[in-house]
Design a protein around this motif. Structure first.
Motif, short mmCIF file in Angstrom:
data_model
loop_
_atom_site.label_atom_id
_atom_site.label_comp_id
_atom_site.label_asym_id
_atom_site.label_seq_id
_atom_site.Cartn_x
_atom_site.Cartn_y
_atom_site.Cartn_z
N VAL A 103 -7.27 -18.71 -5.41
CA VAL A 103 -5.96 -19.21 -4.98
C VAL A 103 -5.82 -20.68 -5.32
O VAL A 103 -4.81 -21.12 -5.88
CB VAL A 103 -5.78 -18.99 -3.47
CG1 VAL A 103 -4.48 -19.63 -3.00
CG2 VAL A 103 -5.79 -17.53 -3.13
N PHE A 136 0.82 -1.21 0.00
CA PHE A 136 0.00 0.00 0.00
C PHE A 136 0.85 1.26 0.00
O PHE A 136 0.50 2.25 -0.63
CB PHE A 136 -1.01 -0.01 1.15
CG PHE A 136 -0.47 0.17 2.53
CD1 PHE A 136 -0.30 1.43 3.06
CD2 PHE A 136 -0.15 -0.92 3.32
CE1 PHE A 136 0.17 1.60 4.35
CE2 PHE A 136 0.31 -0.76 4.61
CZ PHE A 136 0.49 0.51 5.12
N LEU A 145 -12.33 -15.39 -3.87
CA LEU A 145 -10.89 -15.14 -3.73
C LEU A 145 -10.16 -16.40 -3.29
O LEU A 145 -9.09 -16.74 -3.80
CB LEU A 145 -10.65 -14.03 -2.71
CG LEU A 145 -10.76 -12.61 -3.24
CD1 LEU A 145 -10.75 -11.62 -2.09
CD2 LEU A 145 -9.60 -12.30 -4.17
N ALA A 146 -10.76 -17.12 -2.32
CA ALA A 146 -10.12 -18.33 -1.83
C ALA A 146 -10.04 -19.38 -2.94
O ALA A 146 -9.02 -20.05 -3.11
CB ALA A 146 -10.87 -18.87 -0.62
N ILE A 194 -5.95 -7.72 -3.14
CA ILE A 194 -6.95 -7.11 -2.25
C ILE A 194 -6.54 -5.68 -1.90
O ILE A 194 -7.32 -4.73 -1.99
CB ILE A 194 -7.11 -7.95 -0.96
CG1 ILE A 194 -7.60 -9.35 -1.29
CG2 ILE A 194 -8.06 -7.26 0.01
CD1 ILE A 194 -7.70 -10.26 -0.09
N VAL A 195 -5.26 -5.53 -1.52
CA VAL A 195 -4.79 -4.21 -1.10
C VAL A 195 -4.79 -3.22 -2.26
O VAL A 195 -5.31 -2.10 -2.16
CB VAL A 195 -3.36 -4.33 -0.51
CG1 VAL A 195 -2.83 -2.95 -0.17
CG2 VAL A 195 -3.36 -5.22 0.69
N LEU A 245 -0.36 -16.77 -2.69
CA LEU A 245 -1.03 -16.12 -1.56
C LEU A 245 -0.66 -14.65 -1.50
O LEU A 245 -1.51 -13.79 -1.29
CB LEU A 245 -0.64 -16.81 -0.25
CG LEU A 245 -1.25 -18.18 -0.01
CD1 LEU A 245 -0.67 -18.77 1.25
CD2 LEU A 245 -2.74 -18.06 0.12
N ILE A 272 -2.50 -12.73 -4.20
CA ILE A 272 -3.91 -12.46 -3.95
C ILE A 272 -4.07 -11.44 -2.81
O ILE A 272 -4.92 -10.55 -2.88
CB ILE A 272 -4.65 -13.78 -3.63
CG1 ILE A 272 -4.62 -14.70 -4.85
CG2 ILE A 272 -6.08 -13.51 -3.22
CD1 ILE A 272 -5.28 -14.12 -6.08
N GLU A 273 -3.23 -11.54 -1.79
CA GLU A 273 -3.27 -10.51 -0.74
C GLU A 273 -2.98 -9.15 -1.34
O GLU A 273 -3.65 -8.16 -1.01
CB GLU A 273 -2.22 -10.81 0.33
CG GLU A 273 -2.66 -11.84 1.32
CD GLU A 273 -1.68 -11.95 2.47
OE1 GLU A 273 -0.77 -11.12 2.57
OE2 GLU A 273 -1.84 -12.87 3.28
#
Lengths: 329, 295
Positions: free
Chosen positions: A304, A164, A300-301, A266-267, A259, A262-263
């Motif tokens: 992955v 971020f 989202l899960a 989201i950010v 992972l 994907i994290e």
């Protein structure tokens, strides 16, 4: 030992095994996320029967009697585990419900979110792989050289600079001061640049590191030396032997980084107002829009798991050697 | 905590005190951490010590982080207010001190919980096997596919977004890596000849734990915990940054960055201060384990 392993693994095709393992994982993930969403509903303050009664009959018609009717009809007085079974049943029949904020069908909106998230993730991954793998391969050509040191610095820098913050810095530099790229928006090619670059910077450093180590190691292997001894040119050795073997390591590593990707999605989506799953999830959580939380979180899960399955199958395809354990992260 | 202290100073040598089984060379990887020594680690430790000191003493020195004085909004730094005041006239240094304290305490609590739960689960799975291992393993498979941020986000929607939900989400998203590592390592150790010999000598589970498992697991666990603290702080500030997570007016590093962003032109110190603390913590933790980080 080896004999018993080969006989044991002979009947099941590796690809089928990967698919089976990942399918089990997908079911587990969906179950966990959906149960958590059910827990959110249960933890919300107030009596849900009054809420639903208000929604059905209007706020002036809400009485204890109408709430009781709703409760009896929907079985809200049953024990929690029975309601949970119902809840999971709805999910299995793909009944995702309507958004509590917009009232729109969640399943319909999910498609748009999913495709834009996938586009962003794919763009970032391709960018990171292109930059990282090239940088790593070049750095391996001269260990300890300038490029090698830049890669090391880049890796530690990318780890210490959260996505971020990096996104903020990029927005400040390219959108506010230079004014060459849009900070938000969707639909045009230029909108891709900043979000994808934010994601790719962190990933590419890691990819560069792995590529560099793999190439350096493979260059010293016996088969590369043999290839050189038998007279193959440097380019052919690189293309035929080094590249493919590096790919094996790199692809397995991409799976590990899924992972983080994907994290990051989201950010970065929240930061750049990218209309994807992560953005929708964060907004749904803000409004406690539970059907939307469940749908986006499950998507989202599953993303992955699906991406990891692709990675597994890809590494099986370029490295068909039998192995004892698949790379299941 | 005593084993940590002896391990750090390099006193611990991994030799059995008396009459233990003569199988020591077969115990895999009793890593000795000798003097950490390198300059990078020294600097990192010093930086971290400064941040920790700030988190401990800062809230005492500047206790009022919520007091507003709207006539002094965006005041420039001065001797009395080293970091000036924010857009609501609140003392930035007081907010920063409280935010640093909150981040560090949350991170340490979450990592400690995750480490305890994961290690206990891993040991039970490796030791007992059977259906417990199958169940825990299946659960961990599912958790491995869940991005940590997703778990924390879902948890933050629970109840009313209280602090404990963040704590539970952070701990829950992290236990699985400790579980996987401990289960894999201790399964190897427990199947080794040293533990078999200990079993034949009827030395009991406490001995196996102390003499065989703990020396093998400790270096890995400390490394993972160091990185875990970093990623917890990062996750917490990311949540604050996207506006879910710690509620205002409670100061939090990510939230402070978001709040300060619109004023970065008029009051750059306001945005730079939380960024500086955040990156100092992250770089410090990474360099503290620079050798492992490189792998």
């Amino acid at each position: 030992m080896t004999a018993s392993i080969t006989t044991r693994r002979a009947p099941a095709a590796p690809a089928a095994r990967v698919l089976r393992q990942r399918a089990v994982q997908a079911v587990g993930v969906v179950f966990l996320v959906s149960t958590a969403c059910f827990a959110i509903v249960q933890s919300l303050p107030g009596d849900i029967a009054y809420r639903i009664a208000a929604g059905r009959y209007g706020y002036d018609q809400v009485t204890a009697a109408s709430a009781d009717t709703v409760r009896a009809e929907l079985g809200l007085d049953r024990p929690a585990w029975q309601q949970l079974l119902d809840w999971l049943g709805d999910l299995i029949s793909l009944d995702l419900g309507n958004s509590l904020v917009t009232g729109a069908d969640v399943a319909g909106e999910l498609g748009l979110y999913f495709s834009s998230s996938l586009q962003l993730a794919a763009a970032a991954l391709v960018l990171a792989l292109a930059v990282g793998a090239t940088g790593g391969a070049l750095a391996a050509a001269r260990p300890g050289g300038a490029l090698d040191r830049i890669t090391t610095f880049w890796v530690s820098g990318a780890r210490a600079l959260p996505p971020f913050l990096l996104g903020l810095v990029l927005i400040l530099v390219f959108s506010v001061h230079l004014g060459v790229l849009p900070a938000a928006g969707h639909g045009e090619a230029s909108n891709f640049v900043l979000p994808a670059a934010t994601l790719a910077v962190g990933l590419s450093g890691l990819f560069a590191r792995v590529t560099r180590d793999a190439v350096a190691q493979i260059r010293q292997s016996e088969y590369v030396r043999f290839a050189a001894t038998k007279g193959l040119g440097g380019r052919l050795v690189f293309l035929r032997h080094v590249l493919r073997n590096t790919g094996v390591t790199l692809i397995a590593y991409v799976g590990v980084q899924m992972l983080i990707l994907i994290e990051g999605v989201i950010v970065v989506e929240s930061l750049f107002a990218w209309p994807g799953l992560g953005h929708a999830l964060v907004h749904a959580i803000f409004w406690r829009d539970i059907p939307m939380i469940q749908a986006t979180a499950v998507a989202l899960a599953l993303l992955v798991v699906v991406l990891n399955t692709v990675v597994d199958l890809g590494s099986l395809a370029i490295d068909p050697r039998p192995r004892r354990r698949e790379v299941v992260l | 905590m005593a084993p940590f202290a002896t391990g750090r100073t390099g006193v611990e040598t991994g030799m059995p005190a008396q009459g233990g089984p003569p199988a020591l060379p077969l115990v895999p990887a009793v890593r000795r951490r000798l003097v950490p020594g390198t300059a990078v680690q020294g600097v990192a430790a010093a930086l971290l010590a400064v941040v920790v000191l700030f988190a401990l003493i800062g809230p005492l020195a500047w206790p009022d982080h919520a007091v507003q004085n709207l006539s002094r909004f965006l005041e420039a730094p001065s001797l009395a207010e080293p970091l000036g005041r924010d857009h609501l006239g609140r003392s930035v240094v007081a907010r920063l001190a409280h935010a640093t304290q909150l981040s560090l305490m949350m991170a340490i609590a979450c990592v400690a919980t995750a480490l305890l739960a994961g290690t206990a689960g891993g040991l039970i799975a490796a030791w007992r096997g059977g259906w417990i291992e199958t169940a825990l393993n299946g659960l961990s498979e599912a958790f491995m596919a869940l991005p940590a941020l997703l778990v924390i986000l879902i948890f933050s929607a629970l109840a009313n977004g209280d602090l404990w939900t963040l704590y539970a989400g952070l701990a829950l998203s992290q236990w699985v890596e400790y579980f996987r590592m401990v289960r894999a390592r201790s399964a190897l150790v427990l199947a080794g000849p040293a533990v078999e010999a200990a079993g034949l000598l009827r030395l009991g589970p406490v001995h196996v734990m102390r003499r065989h498992l703990w020396p093998d697991l400790r270096p890995l666990l400390t490394t993972m915990a160091t990185f875990g603290i970093g990623s917890s702080i990062l996750a917490l500030s990311t949540l604050g940054f996207v506006g879910i997570g710690v509620r205002p007016p409670t100061p939090e590093l990510g939230l402070m960055i978001t709040e300060a962003f619109p004023y970065y032109h008029e009051a750059p110190w306001m945005s730079l201060a939380p960024v500086l603390v955040l990156t100092t913590i992250l770089i410090g933790l990474l360099s503290l384990r620079s050798k492992e980080a490189r792998q």
